[in-house]
Design a protein around this motif. Sequence first.
Motif, PDB file in Angstrom:
ATOM      1  N   GLY A 385       1.121  -7.157 -17.111  1.00 45.61           N
ATOM      2  CA  GLY A 385       2.276  -7.878 -16.591  1.00 45.61           C
ATOM      3  C   GLY A 385       2.963  -7.109 -15.485  1.00 45.61           C
ATOM      4  O   GLY A 385       3.325  -7.670 -14.443  1.00 45.61           O
ATOM      5  N   LEU A 386       3.140  -5.795 -15.684  1.00 41.33           N
ATOM      6  CA  LEU A 386       3.778  -4.957 -14.663  1.00 41.33           C
ATOM      7  C   LEU A 386       2.903  -4.865 -13.420  1.00 41.33           C
ATOM      8  O   LEU A 386       3.394  -4.988 -12.295  1.00 41.33           O
ATOM      9  CB  LEU A 386       4.044  -3.570 -15.232  1.00 41.33           C
ATOM     10  N   ALA A 387       1.597  -4.656 -13.620  1.00 40.15           N
ATOM     11  CA  ALA A 387       0.690  -4.534 -12.477  1.00 40.15           C
ATOM     12  C   ALA A 387       0.627  -5.829 -11.682  1.00 40.15           C
ATOM     13  O   ALA A 387       0.628  -5.819 -10.439  1.00 40.15           O
ATOM     14  CB  ALA A 387      -0.703  -4.137 -12.951  1.00 40.15           C
ATOM     15  N   GLY A 388       0.573  -6.975 -12.376  1.00 38.65           N
ATOM     16  CA  GLY A 388       0.537  -8.253 -11.675  1.00 38.65           C
ATOM     17  C   GLY A 388       1.796  -8.500 -10.870  1.00 38.65           C
ATOM     18  O   GLY A 388       1.738  -8.933  -9.714  1.00 38.65           O
ATOM     19  N   ALA A 389       2.961  -8.215 -11.491  1.00 37.90           N
ATOM     20  CA  ALA A 389       4.232  -8.420 -10.788  1.00 37.90           C
ATOM     21  C   ALA A 389       4.371  -7.455  -9.616  1.00 37.90           C
ATOM     22  O   ALA A 389       4.771  -7.846  -8.508  1.00 37.90           O
ATOM     23  CB  ALA A 389       5.394  -8.239 -11.766  1.00 37.90           C
ATOM     24  N   ALA A 390       4.053  -6.175  -9.854  1.00 37.02           N
ATOM     25  CA  ALA A 390       4.164  -5.183  -8.788  1.00 37.02           C
ATOM     26  C   ALA A 390       3.181  -5.470  -7.660  1.00 37.02           C
ATOM     27  O   ALA A 390       3.507  -5.320  -6.473  1.00 37.02           O
ATOM     28  CB  ALA A 390       3.933  -3.782  -9.352  1.00 37.02           C
ATOM     29  N   ALA A 391       1.960  -5.892  -8.034  1.00 39.33           N
ATOM     30  CA  ALA A 391       0.962  -6.208  -7.015  1.00 39.33           C
ATOM     31  C   ALA A 391       1.405  -7.394  -6.163  1.00 39.33           C
ATOM     32  O   ALA A 391       1.173  -7.417  -4.936  1.00 39.33           O
ATOM     33  CB  ALA A 391      -0.382  -6.511  -7.669  1.00 39.33           C
ATOM     34  N   SER A 392       2.063  -8.383  -6.793  1.00 41.76           N
ATOM     35  CA  SER A 392       2.541  -9.524  -6.012  1.00 41.76           C
ATOM     36  C   SER A 392       3.649  -9.106  -5.056  1.00 41.76           C
ATOM     37  O   SER A 392       3.700  -9.565  -3.907  1.00 41.76           O
ATOM     38  CB  SER A 392       3.028 -10.639  -6.944  1.00 41.76           C
ATOM     39  N   ASP A 393       4.542  -8.212  -5.514  1.00 39.99           N
ATOM     40  CA  ASP A 393       5.587  -7.697  -4.625  1.00 39.99           C
ATOM     41  C   ASP A 393       4.977  -6.931  -3.453  1.00 39.99           C
ATOM     42  O   ASP A 393       5.364  -7.108  -2.297  1.00 39.99           O
ATOM     43  CB  ASP A 393       6.546  -6.772  -5.400  1.00 39.99           C
ATOM     44  N   LEU A 394       4.009  -6.058  -3.771  1.00 37.23           N
ATOM     45  CA  LEU A 394       3.370  -5.252  -2.730  1.00 37.23           C
ATOM     46  C   LEU A 394       2.608  -6.135  -1.754  1.00 37.23           C
ATOM     47  O   LEU A 394       2.703  -5.953  -0.527  1.00 37.23           O
ATOM     48  CB  LEU A 394       2.424  -4.232  -3.383  1.00 37.23           C
ATOM     49  N   ALA A 395       1.854  -7.090  -2.286  1.00 37.86           N
ATOM     50  CA  ALA A 395       1.061  -7.966  -1.420  1.00 37.86           C
ATOM     51  C   ALA A 395       1.954  -8.781  -0.492  1.00 37.86           C
ATOM     52  O   ALA A 395       1.656  -8.953   0.693  1.00 37.86           O
ATOM     53  CB  ALA A 395       0.181  -8.887  -2.267  1.00 37.86           C
ATOM     54  N   ALA A 408      -4.637 -12.714  -3.147  1.00 39.03           N
ATOM     55  CA  ALA A 408      -5.257 -11.401  -3.285  1.00 39.03           C
ATOM     56  C   ALA A 408      -5.107 -10.879  -4.721  1.00 39.03           C
ATOM     57  O   ALA A 408      -6.029 -10.274  -5.282  1.00 39.03           O
ATOM     58  CB  ALA A 408      -4.628 -10.419  -2.299  1.00 39.03           C
ATOM     59  N   VAL A 409      -3.956 -11.125  -5.316  1.00 44.41           N
ATOM     60  CA  VAL A 409      -3.725 -10.681  -6.695  1.00 44.41           C
ATOM     61  C   VAL A 409      -4.619 -11.452  -7.666  1.00 44.41           C
ATOM     62  O   VAL A 409      -5.229 -10.869  -8.567  1.00 44.41           O
ATOM     63  CB  VAL A 409      -2.242 -10.841  -7.073  1.00 44.41           C
ATOM     64  N   PHE A 410      -4.714 -12.766  -7.479  1.00 45.25           N
ATOM     65  CA  PHE A 410      -5.568 -13.572  -8.347  1.00 45.25           C
ATOM     66  C   PHE A 410      -7.030 -13.139  -8.240  1.00 45.25           C
ATOM     67  O   PHE A 410      -7.769 -13.136  -9.231  1.00 45.25           O
ATOM     68  CB  PHE A 410      -5.438 -15.053  -8.005  1.00 45.25           C
TER      69      PHE A 410
END
Length: 445
Positions: A385-395, A408-410
């Motif tokens: 959950g943290l990685a998905g949320a953080a990755a979406s913010d970063l992307a 890209a996250v998906f």
Amino acid sequence: MSGTQLHQGQGSLGWLGIFRLGLVQTALGAVVVLTTSAINRVMVVELALPATIPGLLVALHYAVQLSRPAMGHGSDRGGRRTPWIIGGIGVLALGGFGAAAATALMAEHLALGIGLAVLSFLAVGAGVGAAGTSLLALLATRVAPNRRAPAATIVWLMMIFGFIVTTALAGRFLDPYSPQRLLAVTATVCGIAVLLAAAAIWRMEPAAPAVEARPAAKGSFREALAQVWAEPEARRFTIFVFVSMLAYSAQDLILEPFGGQVFGLSLGETTRLASAQHMGVFGGMILAALAGGLGGERFGSLRAWTIGGCLASALALAALAAAGTVGPGFPLRVAYVALGLANGAFAAAAIATMMQMAGRGRARREGMRIGLWGAAQAVAFGLGGLAGAAASDLARSLIASPGLAYGAVFAAEALLFLFSALLAARIGRKATAAGDFGALAPSRP
């Protein structure tokens, strides 16, 4: 004493008893889904907070669930699961309402709101760990071996049913959004959940365990954990649970914000979209249970359904990655349902396998094994959950187009599911020439 004797001594649960235990899981899921879908979406969209904040909060509630093995060991030694279940549901309900109150408070006092949210998500994690672990351990010890796999599927289906009903009804009552509406809806759901769980678990196990039927597990927590980890199948399954649930959970916190930010959907619309996904999960679990488990594996083994579900999940996530570039006009609801179907298929097969393996190995360690697998799932869900949320913010900070950023996250999550399929192919391969999970029936002490 054999597992059969144990069931005869305490009274094996029938289908009605299994259904009642499923209602406890329904209540648990109803509270949890509000914290991971609607409340998460409010933080990201209505309050315009970084997705990392709810991601950290959800990770925190999963971090608390590292205590699941200790909770399982405690209920093993005590011999009774009911106090852990009722107490856990009560703590979960307090945490769920606190999370809604914290979200409403963030609009006026961000720091105070986050502080209350931290305490609330800690309570959510503790409640889920205590109630969920003890409920599955109760199933493993009170249900006859030949009914454990279908019983686990029934209980999980009822949890998904709780997801569907809660998100569908909450989505209608939350529009138009206001903090007061969020508090009222959450309080109602939490209150109903506590009453439902208490009524369902009432007198489901003896008031006092028969010592001759079920002696307390001996040894310290560390000794019990080391004994279970030394079992090859338990260890392999733990690793698979971690990786597959990492892939599963990484999508969880970004599906509703994805619909809001890329497709311009309202809170009620994205909540109903989440309900459609959960309906897909429900259907996928039924399909896998009927074809790979309850149907005598005439249409494929549980192992095959686990692998196939992981592969299908990867394809569905690839479709969502494409949706981010297509934008409005893409059949988003169909894609969400397809993802749910794939997730449900692999989850049902894996859960059935878990219940078959819970009593396999050293005696009186059902709670510890389920706690270990629950802890692996909790760590994976927290990190995912943290990685998905953080990755979406970063992307989204690196890519101007929100659709491409989410895509890209998906795509990364799809790769994780492909890896999970490879791990699933190894589990149980040495247990039978056919490599079938179905051969992993619980052994007798």
